[in-house]
Design a protein around this motif. Structure first.
Motif: not given
Length: 363
Positions: A116, A256, A259, A270-271
Motif C-alpha cells: 500500500w 480497500t 480508499s 488509506e495511507y
C-alpha cells in the motif's frame, strides 16, 4: 509470590485482560479475513464467525479451569500434568508457537506496507525498526505492555466510522441468501477465520501477572465478545459493499474499503489507515515475543533479554534472506491449520489429564 515467581508489584488489575485479549485479536487478520471467509461460506460467513467465537469462549473457560487446579502458567501446568521432560517438550512447542505467531504478524504487516505505501523499502529496514520498538517496550516489563495494549484499543476505535461510511455505497441485497451452506462449509469457514481469533491463548503465559487472576475471566470473555462483534460488522459491510466475486479477489478488503473516503484535505485516506494500523498492530508484535522469551526464561533460567535478542536476530535474518510474501505464505501455512488444531485438541486433553490427576490425589 505465586508458583511462576511474579512479584505483586509487577501485576496488573483483572480489568486489563479485556484489552490484552482484544488488542491481540484486533490486528492483521482484521484487514483480510473477509476474503478467505467469503470463499468458504459466502453470505453465511457470519455463522463461521459466531462459531469461532463460541469455540474461543470454550477454550478460555478451559484455560481458567486448568489454572484453578494448577495456579501458574503453561510451563508449570505442563510439568504438573506430564512431568519434567514431557512437560518441557510441550512447553517448547508453545514457545515455538508464540515466536512463529509474533514473526508472522511482523512480516505480515511489512507486506501490507509494501503493497500500500513503500514498495521499494527493503523488508529488513521495517523489521529493524519494529524489533527495536518491541525490545524497548519489553524491557519496560509486563505492566508497560499492558499499558500499550490499553492505549492502542482506546485510540483505534475512531476507525469504526470507515465501515459505516461504506454503507452509503452498499447494496444490502448482497447479504442474501442466507443459510445455504452446510455444516462442513461453515466449519471450513471457521478454520479460515481462526487466525483472526488467535491471541486469547497468551493468557497461558501472563496469567500469573494478573491480580486475583480468577476474577479476570469475565473480562477475557468480554474481549472476545467485542472482537466477534467487530468482525461481524466488518464482514457484513464487506458482503454488502463488494460483490461476492469481487470480495474473493480483494487481498485486503478492509483497507480497500477505506480508499473510497474522500476528504477536502486528503486524497488517499488509506495511507492514514495503514499508518494508524502501526499503532494497532504493536501489541500483536510485542505480546507473542514477550510470551516466547518469558517461556525460555522459565524453562532455562536465563535473563529474558537474551532469548528476545536471539528471536529478534532470527526475524531480521528471515526478512533479509526471504521475500516477505514467500515467508508470510509459509508461516500462515504453519499456523493455520496445524497450530490452531493443536490448541483446540491440546487444551481439552490437558484439562482432562489435570482433572484425573486431581481426582486421584483426593483418593
Amino acid at each position: 509470590m505465586n508458583q511462576a515467581g511474579v512479584n505483586e508489584k509487577y501485576k496488573v488489575s483483572p480489568f486489563y485482560v479485556f484489552f490484552l485479549v482484544h488488542s491481540m485479536q484486533t490486528g492483521l487478520g482484521v484487514l483480510s479475513f473477509q476474503r478467505d471467509l467469503a470463499k468458504a461460506t459466502g453470505t453465511d460467513g457470519w455463522l463461521s464467525i459466531l462459531l469461532a467465537g463460541l469455540i474461543v469462549h470454550i477454550l478460555i473457560w478451559l484455560i481458567y479451569k486448568i489454572f484453578s487446579f494448577v495456579p501458574g502458567d503453561i510451563i508449570s501446568t505442563n510439568n504438573h500434568a506430564f512431568g519434567k521432560w514431557i512437560g518441557n517438550f510441550f512447553s517448547l512447542l508453545f514457545i515455538l508457537y508464540f515466536f512463529i505467531l509474533g514473526m508472522t504478524i511482523i512480516i505480515g504487516y511489512i507486506n501490507v506496507i509494501h503493497v500500500w505505501m513503500f514498495e521499494e523499502v527493503p523488508s529488513w529496514a521495517f523489521a529493524l525498526v519494529f524489533l527495536i520498538l518491541i525490545y524497548y517496550i519489553n524491557t519496560g516489563g509486563f505492566r508497560t505492555i499492558t499499558g500499550i495494549a490499553f492505549l492502542t484499543v482506546l485510540v483505534s476505535y475512531w476507525l469504526l466510522f470507515v465501515p459505516f461510511y461504506g454503507f452509503r455505497y452498499s447494496d444490502f441485497t448482497g447479504f442474501l441468501p442466507i443459510f445455504h451452506h452446510n455444516l462442513f462449509e461453515i466449519m471450513k469457514g471457521t478454520k479460515s477465520f481462526s487466525l483472526s481469533m488467535l491471541g486469547f491463548e497468551m493468557i497461558l503465559m501472563y496469567y500469573p501477572f494478573i491480580k486475583n487472576a480468577e476474577r479476570s475471566q469475565k473480562y477475557a470473555h468480554g474481549g472476545v465478545v467485542l472482537t466477534t462483534l467487530l468482525s461481524l460488522l466488518l464482514y457484513f459491510v464487506s458482503i454488502v459493499f463488494y460483490s461476492q466475486k469481487h470480495l474473493t479477489l480483494t487481498l485486503y478488503p478492509t483497507l480497500t474499503l477505506t480508499s473510497i473516503i474522500e476528504l477536502p484535505f486528503i486524497q488517499r485516506f488509506e495511507y492514514i489507515t495503514v499508518s494508524w494500523w502501526t499503532i494497532i498492530i504493536i501489541p500483536n508484535m510485542v505480546i507473542p515475543l514477550w510470551a516466547a522469551s518469558r517461556g525460555v526464561k522459565r524453562l532455562f533460567n536465563v535473563q529474558q533479554k537474551y532469548p528476545l535478542w536471539g528471536m529478534s536476530i532470527i526475524i531480521l535474518l528471515v526478512n533479509i534472506l526471504f521475500y516477505d510474501i514467500d515467508s508470510l505464505y509459509i508461516l500462515n501455512k504453519i499456523i493455520n491449520p496445524y497450530i490452531v488444531c493443536f490448541l483446540v485438541i491440546y487444551l481439552p486433553l490437558l484439562f482432562v489429564f489435570i482433572s484425573i490427576k486431581k481426582s486421584r490425589n483426593r483418593l
